[in-house]
Design a protein around this motif. Structure first.
Motif, PDB file in Angstrom:
ATOM      1  N   VAL A 267       0.838  -1.202   0.000  1.00 28.52           N
ATOM      2  CA  VAL A 267       0.000   0.000   0.000  1.00 28.52           C
ATOM      3  C   VAL A 267       0.866   1.241   0.000  1.00 28.52           C
ATOM      4  CG1 VAL A 267      -1.624   1.365   1.374  1.00 28.52           C
ATOM      5  CG2 VAL A 267      -1.987  -1.094   1.114  1.00 28.52           C
ATOM      6  N   SER A 268       1.918   1.235   0.794  1.00 30.00           N
ATOM      7  CA  SER A 268       2.781   2.412   0.952  1.00 30.00           C
ATOM      8  C   SER A 268       3.566   2.740  -0.311  1.00 30.00           C
ATOM      9  CB  SER A 268       3.742   2.193   2.122  1.00 30.00           C
ATOM     10  OG  SER A 268       3.028   2.017   3.328  1.00 30.00           O
ATOM     11  N   GLU A 269       3.694   1.783  -1.232  1.00 29.90           N
ATOM     12  CA  GLU A 269       4.404   2.039  -2.484  1.00 29.90           C
ATOM     13  C   GLU A 269       3.701   3.087  -3.330  1.00 29.90           C
ATOM     14  OE1 GLU A 269       4.980  -1.530  -4.656  1.00 29.90           O
ATOM     15  OE2 GLU A 269       6.311  -2.444  -3.177  1.00 29.90           O
ATOM     16  N   THR A 270       2.382   3.167  -3.213  1.00 29.59           N
ATOM     17  CA  THR A 270       1.629   4.042  -4.105  1.00 29.59           C
ATOM     18  C   THR A 270       0.763   5.066  -3.380  1.00 29.59           C
ATOM     19  OG1 THR A 270      -0.159   2.407  -4.194  1.00 29.59           O
ATOM     20  CG2 THR A 270       1.517   2.295  -5.915  1.00 29.59           C
ATOM     21  N   ALA A 271       0.651   4.945  -2.061  1.00 23.83           N
ATOM     22  CA  ALA A 271      -0.247   5.844  -1.339  1.00 23.83           C
ATOM     23  C   ALA A 271       0.291   6.122   0.060  1.00 23.83           C
ATOM     24  CB  ALA A 271      -1.648   5.239  -1.242  1.00 23.83           C
ATOM     25  N   SER A 272      -0.081   7.263   0.588  1.00 25.29           N
ATOM     26  CA  SER A 272       0.329   7.639   1.952  1.00 25.29           C
ATOM     27  C   SER A 272      -0.908   7.678   2.846  1.00 25.29           C
ATOM     28  CB  SER A 272       1.043   8.993   1.941  1.00 25.29           C
ATOM     29  OG  SER A 272       0.208   9.982   1.374  1.00 25.29           O
ATOM     30  N   ASN A 273      -1.649   6.598   2.812  1.00 25.58           N
ATOM     31  CA  ASN A 273      -2.913   6.543   3.547  1.00 25.58           C
ATOM     32  C   ASN A 273      -2.690   6.271   5.028  1.00 25.58           C
ATOM     33  OD1 ASN A 273      -3.416   5.794   0.660  1.00 25.58           O
ATOM     34  ND2 ASN A 273      -5.522   5.892   1.357  1.00 25.58           N
ATOM     35  N   ASN A 274      -3.757   6.477   5.772  1.00 26.27           N
ATOM     36  CA  ASN A 274      -3.788   6.019   7.153  1.00 26.27           C
ATOM     37  C   ASN A 274      -3.915   4.498   7.114  1.00 26.27           C
ATOM     38  OD1 ASN A 274      -4.158   5.626   9.875  1.00 26.27           O
ATOM     39  ND2 ASN A 274      -6.186   6.545   9.954  1.00 26.27           N
ATOM     40  N   VAL A 275      -2.848   3.786   7.503  1.00 22.37           N
ATOM     41  CA  VAL A 275      -2.825   2.327   7.439  1.00 22.37           C
ATOM     42  C   VAL A 275      -2.802   1.758   8.847  1.00 22.37           C
ATOM     43  CG1 VAL A 275      -1.605   0.290   6.614  1.00 22.37           C
ATOM     44  CG2 VAL A 275      -1.618   2.376   5.237  1.00 22.37           C
ATOM     45  N   ILE A 276      -3.691   0.813   9.104  1.00 17.66           N
ATOM     46  CA  ILE A 276      -3.816   0.220  10.436  1.00 17.66           C
ATOM     47  C   ILE A 276      -3.532  -1.269  10.340  1.00 17.66           C
ATOM     48  CG2 ILE A 276      -5.402  -0.222  12.359  1.00 17.66           C
ATOM     49  CD1 ILE A 276      -6.872   2.362  11.449  1.00 17.66           C
ATOM     50  N   LEU A 277      -2.648  -1.765  11.232  1.00 13.67           N
ATOM     51  CA  LEU A 277      -2.291  -3.170  11.280  1.00 13.67           C
ATOM     52  C   LEU A 277      -2.689  -3.768  12.618  1.00 13.67           C
ATOM     53  CD1 LEU A 277      -0.296  -2.260   8.938  1.00 13.67           C
ATOM     54  CD2 LEU A 277       1.244  -4.017   9.826  1.00 13.67           C
ATOM     55  N   PRO A 278      -3.101  -5.020  12.619  1.00 15.10           N
ATOM     56  CA  PRO A 278      -3.338  -5.714  13.892  1.00 15.10           C
ATOM     57  C   PRO A 278      -2.009  -6.184  14.474  1.00 15.10           C
ATOM     58  CG  PRO A 278      -3.763  -7.206  12.097  1.00 15.10           C
ATOM     59  CD  PRO A 278      -3.432  -5.871  11.463  1.00 15.10           C
ATOM     60  N   LYS A 279      -2.004  -6.525  15.751  1.00 13.30           N
ATOM     61  CA  LYS A 279      -0.778  -7.045  16.367  1.00 13.30           C
ATOM     62  C   LYS A 279      -0.425  -8.419  15.809  1.00 13.30           C
ATOM     63  CE  LYS A 279      -1.072  -4.509  20.733  1.00 13.30           C
ATOM     64  NZ  LYS A 279      -1.147  -4.615  22.221  1.00 13.30           N
ATOM     65  N   ASN A 280      -1.441  -9.234  15.571  1.00 12.81           N
ATOM     66  CA  ASN A 280      -1.223 -10.552  14.977  1.00 12.81           C
ATOM     67  C   ASN A 280      -1.937 -10.626  13.635  1.00 12.81           C
ATOM     68  OD1 ASN A 280       0.295 -11.730  17.148  1.00 12.81           O
ATOM     69  ND2 ASN A 280      -1.615 -11.894  18.300  1.00 12.81           N
ATOM     70  N   PRO A 281      -1.275 -11.159  12.606  1.00 12.88           N
ATOM     71  CA  PRO A 281      -1.812 -11.123  11.244  1.00 12.88           C
ATOM     72  C   PRO A 281      -2.867 -12.185  10.957  1.00 12.88           C
ATOM     73  CG  PRO A 281       0.319 -12.182  11.247  1.00 12.88           C
ATOM     74  CD  PRO A 281       0.085 -11.714  12.661  1.00 12.88           C
ATOM     75  N   THR A 282      -4.099 -11.923  11.394  1.00  9.42           N
ATOM     76  CA  THR A 282      -5.224 -12.790  11.053  1.00  9.42           C
ATOM     77  C   THR A 282      -6.380 -11.929  10.569  1.00  9.42           C
ATOM     78  OG1 THR A 282      -6.289 -12.750  13.231  1.00  9.42           O
ATOM     79  CG2 THR A 282      -4.550 -14.398  12.897  1.00  9.42           C
ATOM     80  N   ILE A 283      -7.280 -12.542   9.847  1.00  9.13           N
ATOM     81  CA  ILE A 283      -8.459 -11.821   9.372  1.00  9.13           C
ATOM     82  C   ILE A 283      -9.269 -11.294  10.549  1.00  9.13           C
ATOM     83  CG2 ILE A 283     -10.648 -12.046   8.114  1.00  9.13           C
ATOM     84  CD1 ILE A 283      -9.288 -14.206   6.407  1.00  9.13           C
ATOM     85  N   GLU A 284      -9.427 -12.128  11.559  1.00 12.88           N
ATOM     86  CA  GLU A 284     -10.223 -11.740  12.720  1.00 12.88           C
ATOM     87  C   GLU A 284      -9.627 -10.530  13.421  1.00 12.88           C
ATOM     88  OE1 GLU A 284     -11.404 -15.681  11.521  1.00 12.88           O
ATOM     89  OE2 GLU A 284      -9.419 -14.797  11.884  1.00 12.88           O
ATOM     90  N   ASN A 285      -8.311 -10.483  13.511  1.00 14.58           N
ATOM     91  CA  ASN A 285      -7.681  -9.337  14.168  1.00 14.58           C
ATOM     92  C   ASN A 285      -7.792  -8.062  13.339  1.00 14.58           C
ATOM     93  OD1 ASN A 285      -6.820 -10.461  16.638  1.00 14.58           O
ATOM     94  ND2 ASN A 285      -5.089 -11.443  15.651  1.00 14.58           N
ATOM     95  N   VAL A 286      -7.801  -8.206  12.030  1.00 15.20           N
ATOM     96  CA  VAL A 286      -8.061  -7.040  11.174  1.00 15.20           C
ATOM     97  C   VAL A 286      -9.455  -6.492  11.461  1.00 15.20           C
ATOM     98  CG1 VAL A 286      -8.429  -6.263   8.791  1.00 15.20           C
ATOM     99  CG2 VAL A 286      -6.496  -7.751   9.332  1.00 15.20           C
ATOM    100  N   LEU A 287     -10.423  -7.371  11.580  1.00 16.77           N
ATOM    101  CA  LEU A 287     -11.801  -6.947  11.844  1.00 16.77           C
ATOM    102  C   LEU A 287     -11.946  -6.337  13.234  1.00 16.77           C
ATOM    103  CD1 LEU A 287     -13.589  -9.988  10.210  1.00 16.77           C
ATOM    104  CD2 LEU A 287     -13.389  -7.682   9.273  1.00 16.77           C
ATOM    105  N   LEU A 288     -11.181  -6.841  14.178  1.00 15.45           N
ATOM    106  CA  LEU A 288     -11.185  -6.228  15.505  1.00 15.45           C
ATOM    107  C   LEU A 288     -10.645  -4.806  15.457  1.00 15.45           C
ATOM    108  CD1 LEU A 288     -10.021  -9.170  17.809  1.00 15.45           C
ATOM    109  CD2 LEU A 288     -12.294  -8.119  17.725  1.00 15.45           C
ATOM    110  N   GLU A 289      -9.651  -4.575  14.612  1.00 14.51           N
ATOM    111  CA  GLU A 289      -9.123  -3.216  14.454  1.00 14.51           C
ATOM    112  C   GLU A 289     -10.158  -2.298  13.816  1.00 14.51           C
ATOM    113  OE1 GLU A 289      -6.334  -1.904  15.584  1.00 14.51           O
ATOM    114  OE2 GLU A 289      -5.830  -3.823  16.514  1.00 14.51           O
ATOM    115  N   VAL A 290     -10.947  -2.830  12.906  1.00  9.04           N
ATOM    116  CA  VAL A 290     -12.037  -2.044  12.303  1.00  9.04           C
ATOM    117  C   VAL A 290     -13.034  -1.637  13.375  1.00  9.04           C
ATOM    118  CG1 VAL A 290     -14.003  -2.136  10.721  1.00  9.04           C
ATOM    119  CG2 VAL A 290     -11.803  -3.107  10.030  1.00  9.04           C
TER     120      VAL A 290
END
Length: 226
Positions: A195-218
């Motif tokens: 994402v950072s290669e083409t955009a300077s967006n607000n990017v949010i990552l979970p502590k652990n890389p799972t789909i469920e943790n992404v949704l928890l961040e949402v």
């Protein structure tokens, strides 16, 4: 979040259980699979490996659909990702080594295990982080067991945020869409880097890389912090 409805675009199809995690009157979820997984026939390596490596649950499914009992022989299994580990254990494989990221497994192999015979079952697209600085002292085979097929499309409905689960999904999305003004939720560091290669967006990552943790961040970003 006040009274505004937030529209979130997921770049892969989610299960009902996953969608329920962000179910809320003020959150609208849009889904489109920007990457499609296609299992392929593969040739079994002639050299038997004493360590099997998986970096995705898709690879586990693709291999188990073609492996026979003679080839299985209950090898040592190492993997990357919670979903991959869970899929293997559900099939009665004992996972001896597990990491959240391929780079962590790479460093572990370089430091501790140079005399094993490894076979890595993977998709057609890889970041290359698992084979950094490998040399002839590491006996390594790679077998492509599924294809990551790009499925780009232009999303015509408005949306405020995008959920990304792989670098290849970012590439597919950007073929016909823009990230301007969008919040990005990324499953891991390599996806964030894409994402950072083409955009300077607000990017949010979970502590652990799972789909469920992404949704928890949402949920945290739009419901708990507003």
């Amino acid at each position: 979040m006040k009274d505004k409805e937030v529209k979130i675009l997921s770049t892969k199809l989610l299960t009902w259980e996953q969608k329920a995690m962000v179910l809320h009157p003020k959150i609208s979820l849009i889904e489109f699979p920007f990457i499609q997984i296609k299992p392929i026939h593969f040739e079994w390596p002639k050299t038997r490996a004493n360590v099997w490596i998986f970096t995705s649950a898709n690879a586990v499914e693709a291999v188990l659909n073609q492996v026979n009992d003679d080839q299985k022989e209950f090898p040592i299994v190492w993997c990357v990702g919670e979903k991959t580990k869970a899929k293997l254990e559900a099939l009665n494989f004992k996972v001896k080594v597990y990491f959240n990221y391929a780079k962590q497994l790479n460093d572990f192999i370089l430091k501790n295990f140079k005399n094993n015979i490894f076979i890595w079952f993977r998709g057609s697209v890889t970041t290359g982080h698992l084979t950094q600085n490998f040399n002839q002292n590491i006996h390594w085979s790679e077998v492509i067991v599924y294809e990551n097929e790009s499925n780009p499309t232009q999303i015509s409905v408005p949306y405020d945020a995008v959920l990304f689960f792989s670098p290849s999904a970012v590439e597919s999305f950007l073929q016909n869409n823009s990230l301007k003004g969008k919040v990005c939720f990324c499953i891991g560091e390599t996806t964030q880097a894409k994402v950072s290669e083409t955009a300077s967006n607000n990017v949010i990552l979970p502590k652990n890389p799972t789909i469920e943790n992404v949704l928890l961040e949402v949920k945290k970003y739009y419901l708990l912090n507003n």
